[in-house]
Design an enzyme around this catalytic site. Structure first.
Site, PDB file in Angstrom:
ATOM      1  N   GLY A  62       0.149   3.336  -9.082  1.00  0.00           N
ATOM      2  CA  GLY A  62       0.133   2.608  -7.819  1.00  0.00           C
ATOM      3  C   GLY A  62       1.486   2.124  -7.355  1.00  0.00           C
ATOM      4  CG  ASP A  63       5.385  -0.045  -7.692  1.00  0.00           C
ATOM      5  OD1 ASP A  63       6.166   0.523  -6.906  1.00  0.00           O
ATOM      6  OD2 ASP A  63       5.435  -1.259  -7.916  1.00  0.00           O
ATOM      7  CG  ASP A  64       8.891   2.755  -6.862  1.00  0.00           C
ATOM      8  OD1 ASP A  64       8.467   3.185  -5.768  1.00  0.00           O
ATOM      9  OD2 ASP A  64       9.597   1.742  -6.969  1.00  0.00           O
ATOM     10  CB  THR A  87       3.095   6.719  -6.057  1.00  0.00           C
ATOM     11  OG1 THR A  87       3.090   5.346  -5.640  1.00  0.00           O
ATOM     12  CG2 THR A  87       4.271   7.450  -5.460  1.00  0.00           C
TER      13      THR A  87
END
Length: 146
Positions: free
Chosen positions: A36-38, A69
């Site tokens: 869910g992020d980088d 992502t």
């Protein structure tokens, strides 16, 4: 060296999966990441703390990375990069159903530099932005900057 890593996180939360901070001679290859992020973040210290520590991130190779992502970037450089970032080699990157391919981000007063970023053989499937630059990102750790 990080090699042949597979990570799938279906619940979208803000976790940067691989974070190279003030690092030299890093190799990330043959990885499949959904988060869910980088997917990969390259940093080198935060504001005056990064400037005083003065350790850049350099000579980082990212080869054959595949991932997703939906809220962030496949490869992020910064925003915490006060020690500088250089000599980054990204090859054979495949992102799908994602927000941004590669993002370079900083904030006024942050200091540092980004130079010699080499990118080749990128495949983006259903990615909203290929490359994004952000010049006013995030906050500072305290009021002693700018």
């Amino acid at each position: 060296m990080i090699s042949e890593l597979t990570h799938i996180r279906y619940r979208l939360i803000n976790i940067i999966y691989l974070n190279a901070d003030s690092s030299t001679n890093v190799c990330i290859e043959d990885c499949y990441i959904v988060t869910g992020d980088d997917l990969v973040s390259i940093k080198s210290g935060w504001d005056e703390y990064g400037i005083s520590y003065a350790r850049p991130s350099s000579k980082i190779k990212i080869n054959r990375l595949t991932g997703q992502t939906t809220s962030s970037s496949g490869i992020a450089i910064g925003s915490e990069m006060s020690g500088g970032v250089s000599d980054i080699y990204i090859k054979d990157l495949h992102l799908f159903n994602s927000n941004t391919g590669i993002r370079i981000k900083t904030s006024p007063g942050r200091g540092g530099y980004v130079r010699n970023v080499h990118v080749s053989n990128v495949k983006l499937d259903n990615v909203k932005k290929a490359i994004r630059f952000t010049g006013k990102y995030g906050e500072h750790p305290d009021g002693n900057i700018d």
